[in-house]
Motif scaffolding. Structure first.
Motif, PDB file in Angstrom:
ATOM      1  N   GLN A 427       0.846  -1.187   0.000  1.00 23.83           N
ATOM      2  CA  GLN A 427       0.000   0.000   0.000  1.00 23.83           C
ATOM      3  C   GLN A 427       0.885   1.241   0.000  1.00 23.83           C
ATOM      4  OE1 GLN A 427      -2.497  -0.570   3.528  1.00 23.83           O
ATOM      5  NE2 GLN A 427      -4.263  -0.733   2.188  1.00 23.83           N
ATOM      6  N   ALA A 428       0.391   2.307  -0.645  1.00 26.51           N
ATOM      7  CA  ALA A 428       1.130   3.577  -0.654  1.00 26.51           C
ATOM      8  C   ALA A 428       0.139   4.724  -0.780  1.00 26.51           C
ATOM      9  CB  ALA A 428       2.127   3.617  -1.804  1.00 26.51           C
ATOM     10  N   VAL A 429       0.319   5.733   0.048  1.00 26.81           N
ATOM     11  CA  VAL A 429      -0.525   6.923  -0.017  1.00 26.81           C
ATOM     12  C   VAL A 429       0.359   8.161   0.087  1.00 26.81           C
ATOM     13  CG1 VAL A 429      -2.365   8.263   1.069  1.00 26.81           C
ATOM     14  CG2 VAL A 429      -2.544   5.784   0.969  1.00 26.81           C
ATOM     15  N   ALA A 430       0.371   8.954  -0.947  1.00 28.89           N
ATOM     16  CA  ALA A 430       1.122  10.210  -0.945  1.00 28.89           C
ATOM     17  C   ALA A 430       0.249  11.318  -0.362  1.00 28.89           C
ATOM     18  CB  ALA A 430       1.570  10.570  -2.352  1.00 28.89           C
ATOM     19  N   PHE A 431       0.879  12.263   0.331  1.00 30.10           N
ATOM     20  CA  PHE A 431       0.121  13.342   0.964  1.00 30.10           C
ATOM     21  C   PHE A 431       1.036  14.535   1.203  1.00 30.10           C
ATOM     22  CE2 PHE A 431       1.854  10.529   4.150  1.00 30.10           C
ATOM     23  CZ  PHE A 431       2.327  11.356   5.161  1.00 30.10           C
ATOM     24  N   GLU A 440       4.289  23.466   1.154  1.00 38.08           N
ATOM     25  CA  GLU A 440       4.018  22.037   1.305  1.00 38.08           C
ATOM     26  C   GLU A 440       5.086  21.243   0.575  1.00 38.08           C
ATOM     27  OE1 GLU A 440      -0.850  21.818   1.637  1.00 38.08           O
ATOM     28  OE2 GLU A 440       0.097  21.505  -0.318  1.00 38.08           O
ATOM     29  N   ASP A 441       5.309  20.018   1.050  1.00 41.51           N
ATOM     30  CA  ASP A 441       6.199  19.095   0.357  1.00 41.51           C
ATOM     31  C   ASP A 441       5.516  17.740   0.276  1.00 41.51           C
ATOM     32  OD1 ASP A 441       8.396  18.153  -0.998  1.00 41.51           O
ATOM     33  OD2 ASP A 441       9.847  18.971   0.423  1.00 41.51           O
ATOM     34  N   VAL A 442       6.137  16.820  -0.444  1.00 41.66           N
ATOM     35  CA  VAL A 442       5.539  15.511  -0.699  1.00 41.66           C
ATOM     36  C   VAL A 442       6.040  14.489   0.320  1.00 41.66           C
ATOM     37  CG1 VAL A 442       5.194  13.688  -2.401  1.00 41.66           C
ATOM     38  CG2 VAL A 442       5.491  16.056  -3.157  1.00 41.66           C
ATOM     39  N   ALA A 443       5.088  13.802   0.941  1.00 44.48           N
ATOM     40  CA  ALA A 443       5.410  12.677   1.822  1.00 44.48           C
ATOM     41  C   ALA A 443       4.625  11.470   1.348  1.00 44.48           C
ATOM     42  CB  ALA A 443       5.064  13.009   3.269  1.00 44.48           C
ATOM     43  N   VAL A 444       5.056  10.296   1.767  1.00 42.85           N
ATOM     44  CA  VAL A 444       4.337   9.086   1.398  1.00 42.85           C
ATOM     45  C   VAL A 444       4.397   8.092   2.554  1.00 42.85           C
ATOM     46  CG1 VAL A 444       6.335   8.020   0.269  1.00 42.85           C
ATOM     47  CG2 VAL A 444       4.035   7.308  -0.376  1.00 42.85           C
ATOM     48  N   LYS A 489     -12.038   4.361   4.275  1.00 41.77           N
ATOM     49  CA  LYS A 489     -11.324   4.873   3.114  1.00 41.77           C
ATOM     50  C   LYS A 489     -10.019   5.526   3.537  1.00 41.77           C
ATOM     51  CE  LYS A 489     -11.926   8.095  -0.774  1.00 41.77           C
ATOM     52  NZ  LYS A 489     -12.817   9.106  -1.380  1.00 41.77           N
ATOM     53  N   LEU A 490      -8.967   5.286   2.759  1.00 41.03           N
ATOM     54  CA  LEU A 490      -7.693   5.955   3.011  1.00 41.03           C
ATOM     55  C   LEU A 490      -7.869   7.441   2.749  1.00 41.03           C
ATOM     56  CD1 LEU A 490      -5.246   3.461   1.248  1.00 41.03           C
ATOM     57  CD2 LEU A 490      -5.737   3.627   3.677  1.00 41.03           C
ATOM     58  N   GLN A 491      -7.497   8.282   3.709  1.00 41.49           N
ATOM     59  CA  GLN A 491      -7.701   9.725   3.581  1.00 41.49           C
ATOM     60  C   GLN A 491      -6.373  10.458   3.665  1.00 41.49           C
ATOM     61  OE1 GLN A 491     -10.647  10.590   6.656  1.00 41.49           O
ATOM     62  NE2 GLN A 491     -12.232  10.573   5.082  1.00 41.49           N
ATOM     63  N   ARG A 492      -6.096  11.264   2.627  1.00 43.47           N
ATOM     64  CA  ARG A 492      -4.829  12.008   2.612  1.00 43.47           C
ATOM     65  C   ARG A 492      -4.889  13.223   3.534  1.00 43.47           C
ATOM     66  NH1 ARG A 492      -2.828   9.726  -2.115  1.00 43.47           N
ATOM     67  NH2 ARG A 492      -4.516   9.193  -3.542  1.00 43.47           N
ATOM     68  N   ILE A 493      -6.035  13.932   3.478  1.00 45.66           N
ATOM     69  CA  ILE A 493      -6.152  15.151   4.266  1.00 45.66           C
ATOM     70  C   ILE A 493      -6.127  14.795   5.748  1.00 45.66           C
ATOM     71  CG2 ILE A 493      -7.642  17.110   4.803  1.00 45.66           C
ATOM     72  CD1 ILE A 493      -8.635  16.990   1.911  1.00 45.66           C
ATOM     73  N   GLY A 494      -5.212  15.384   6.478  1.00 44.02           N
ATOM     74  CA  GLY A 494      -5.054  15.095   7.900  1.00 44.02           C
ATOM     75  C   GLY A 494      -4.099  13.960   8.192  1.00 44.02           C
ATOM     76  N   LEU A 495      -3.581  13.309   7.148  1.00 39.08           N
ATOM     77  CA  LEU A 495      -2.694  12.164   7.365  1.00 39.08           C
ATOM     78  C   LEU A 495      -1.376  12.583   8.004  1.00 39.08           C
ATOM     79  CD1 LEU A 495      -2.567   9.133   7.018  1.00 39.08           C
ATOM     80  CD2 LEU A 495      -1.670   9.461   4.704  1.00 39.08           C
ATOM     81  N   ALA A 496      -0.874  13.769   7.630  1.00 37.77           N
ATOM     82  CA  ALA A 496       0.387  14.242   8.229  1.00 37.77           C
ATOM     83  C   ALA A 496       0.241  14.367   9.742  1.00 37.77           C
ATOM     84  CB  ALA A 496       0.776  15.586   7.618  1.00 37.77           C
ATOM     85  N   LEU A 499       0.057  10.909  11.476  1.00 37.96           N
ATOM     86  CA  LEU A 499       1.348  10.207  11.518  1.00 37.96           C
ATOM     87  C   LEU A 499       2.393  10.977  12.324  1.00 37.96           C
ATOM     88  CD1 LEU A 499       1.524   8.911   7.830  1.00 37.96           C
ATOM     89  CD2 LEU A 499       1.001   7.599   9.892  1.00 37.96           C
ATOM     90  N   GLY A 500       1.963  12.054  12.980  1.00 38.70           N
ATOM     91  CA  GLY A 500       2.863  12.791  13.868  1.00 38.70           C
ATOM     92  C   GLY A 500       3.848  13.686  13.153  1.00 38.70           C
ATOM     93  N   LEU A 501       3.536  14.086  11.911  1.00 37.13           N
ATOM     94  CA  LEU A 501       4.448  14.939  11.145  1.00 37.13           C
ATOM     95  C   LEU A 501       4.127  16.425  11.309  1.00 37.13           C
ATOM     96  CD1 LEU A 501       4.697  12.877   7.857  1.00 37.13           C
ATOM     97  CD2 LEU A 501       6.239  12.851   9.818  1.00 37.13           C
ATOM     98  N   THR A 502       3.018  16.707  11.980  1.00 31.95           N
ATOM     99  CA  THR A 502       2.634  18.093  12.209  1.00 31.95           C
ATOM    100  C   THR A 502       1.803  18.138  13.466  1.00 31.95           C
ATOM    101  OG1 THR A 502       1.563  20.039  11.255  1.00 31.95           O
ATOM    102  CG2 THR A 502       0.523  17.921  10.816  1.00 31.95           C
ATOM    103  N   GLU A 503       1.644  19.308  14.015  1.00 29.01           N
ATOM    104  CA  GLU A 503       0.865  19.462  15.257  1.00 29.01           C
ATOM    105  C   GLU A 503      -0.630  19.391  14.962  1.00 29.01           C
ATOM    106  OE1 GLU A 503       2.099  23.050  17.110  1.00 29.01           O
ATOM    107  OE2 GLU A 503       4.150  22.365  17.443  1.00 29.01           O
TER     108      GLU A 503
END
Length: 503
Positions: A427-431, A440-444, A489-496, A499-503
């Motif tokens: 599985q892979a989800v870019a966000f 913004e930058d690209v994470a996966v 459903k896999l959701q990109r918005i809010g994924l950062a 996953l603890g990448l933002t507050e």
């Protein structure tokens, strides 16, 4: 003088002997020379059967040659500028998707584009020098014939806009869409024949083509086309080209600032009338520092491909510019709408919607996208914001999943599709993840196949051979399970955040 409704009519705005297109090396064309060159190239395209509805892909480096070729194609057919940095598979997709009839490159460049062209695509080479450009087919110069001239309703350009589905959407822009947008920008910035724009934007994007090139020419002014943004050479170009303004994305403004120390005397001797920023949110601190350094106002605007670029903009002084706002509609009606399609009152936050003659009539061959993009004639931008008591628009967020990396719009699903072709990835989800400089930058987030191993470097190397560099994930996170929304459903918005990448 009547307002131009086609690209060819727009070229009549300037006086014959006034400079139209130049470059930092001071090679220039006046309007008479530009019209002659555009007509010759258009006639050569007509000689191989290119008509007003035929698509011609353009893969050229930034510069005056690219600007001229774009004008020539758009004056007789449908232009399709493509990013020269694309990989072969990307070129193959875009050329097939637009049903390209011809491809224009220069000799010794864009090998991957030519390799991707199918049997039905005629590969042409742009040759010659400034003021005497010509098209070659299989090494032979084409004999021009009289080209057909598109009507205002015919399509002048097609561009792809990154979508959240696996297939980017095609945005067709008519001759009238583009000339009206150029006129809107020209009027809003009060451009005159004395103005010269220094273009540092890529000319396969709507920003550079519309705001820098077409708006300048619609005013009868000139545009100095750089070979591409270079913060180290920016002040050299200011000195040589002597522009009165330039337009850029926020990351470029930040890099210009970082190179501005010691340039105070040069700036003083080559003053700008104003500066412009668009394509991404501009930090108010950057605006203040740029205005202090250049002693000129920095005008923030809001645009997108579907609107032929500009939708709103802050005004020039002495009218109020509001830091944090992208200004008022520039001959474009702006409103705020809720999820049910009801227009909201002033001050309420919702989706930004627009109506204007510069807005595309709809995505090509995509009824599903059009059904969700248009409500009662309003185009739904996918951005969130509100209007204040003076009609100034403030952006508060995004409803779309698009990643905006310093003005480069990236479809996350495109990255997913590439990664899911890797044997070791289940599985892979870019966000999007926040970035201090780029916005913004690209994470996966990746779930590996059981008993498989991959490193961050392996993932980036794999993507870099298949997608252009700005789409390569800068952050790779390996997880046992990708967080899902309440419906599974896999959701990109809010994924950062999850996953603890933002507050």
């Amino acid at each position: 003088m009547l307002m131009p409704e086609t690209i060819r009519e727009l070229l009549n705005a300037g006086a014959d002997d006034d400079v139209a297109i130049t470059d930092p090396a001071s090679r220039s064309r006046n309007y008479r020379q530009l019209r002659t060159e555009v007509d010759r190239l258009a006639g050569q395209l007509a000689s191989i059967g290119i008509g007003t509805s035929d698509r011609v892909a353009i893969v050229l480096p930034n510069g005056s040659e690219m600007a001229t070729t774009f004008l020539a194609v758009a004056s007789c057919g449908t232009s399709a500028p493509l990013n020269p940095a694309y990989r072969e598979d990307e070129f193959r997709f875009y050329l097939n998707d637009i049903n390209a009839r011809a491809l224009i490159t220069i000799d010794g460049d864009a090998e991957s584009a030519r390799a991707a062209a199918g049997q039905d695509v005629q590969c042409l080479t742009l040759a010659g020098s400034v003021g005497n450009l010509t098209l070659l087919h299989e090494g032979t110069e084409l004999d021009p014939v009289d080209p057909l001239r598109p009507s205002p309703e015919e399509i002048a350009m097609v561009l792809h806009t990154s979508g959240t589905t696996s297939r980017p959407k095609i945005v067709p822009l008519s001759q009238r869409n583009m000339t009206i947008s150029a006129s809107n920008i020209r009027a809003h910035l009060e451009l005159t024949p004395e103005d010269r724009c220094l273009n540092v934007m890529p000319l396969f994007h709507i920003h550079g083509l519309m705001a820098a090139v077409l708006a300048s020419l619609e005013a009868g002014g000139s545009v100095a086309c750089s070979p591409g943004f270079d913060a180290f050479r920016f002040f050299e170009w200011i000195e040589k080209a002597k522009p009165t303004w330039f337009t850029a994305v926020p990351t470029m403004h930040q890099l210009i600032l970082s190179r501005s120390r010691g340039k105070e005397e040069l700036i003083k001797h080559h003053p700008l009338r104003f500066m412009r920023s668009s394509s991404a949110s501009l930090p108010p601190s950057v605006m203040a520092e740029m205005e202090d350094m250049f002693n000129a106002p920095l005008i923030e605007a809001y645009g997108m491909t579907e609107a032929s670029h500009q939708m709103a903009s802050n005004p020039l002084p002495p009218e109020a510019r509001k830091p944090g706002s992208v200004g008022r509609g520039s001959n474009v009606e702006i409103a705020i709408m809720d999820d049910a399609g009801v227009l909201l009152e002033q001050g309420k936050t919702g989706e930004i919607v627009i109506i204007g003659d510069n807005v595309t009539a709809g995505y090509e061959s995509n009824p599903e996208a059009n059904a969700s993009a248009f409500t009662d004639g309003w185009f739904r931008t996918g951005d969130q914001g509100y209007l204040d008591e003076d009609g100034y628009l403030f952006l508060t967020g995004r409803l779309k999943e698009i990643i905006n990396r310093g003005g480069e719009k990236i479809s996350p699903r495109e990255i997913d599709e590439v990664l899911l072709n890797h044997d070791a990835i289940e599985q892979a989800v870019a966000f999007a993840v926040p970035h201090d400089r780029l916005g913004e930058d690209v994470a996966v987030a990746i779930v590996l196949v059981e008993n498989s191993e991959l490193s961050e470097g392996d993932v980036r190397d794999y993507v870099s051979t298949r997608l252009v560099d700005f789409k390569v994930p800068r952050k790779v996170i390996f997880v046992d399970e990708i967080p899902k929304g309440p419906t599974g459903k896999l959701q990109r918005i809010g994924l950062a955040k999850q996953l603890g990448l933002t507050e």
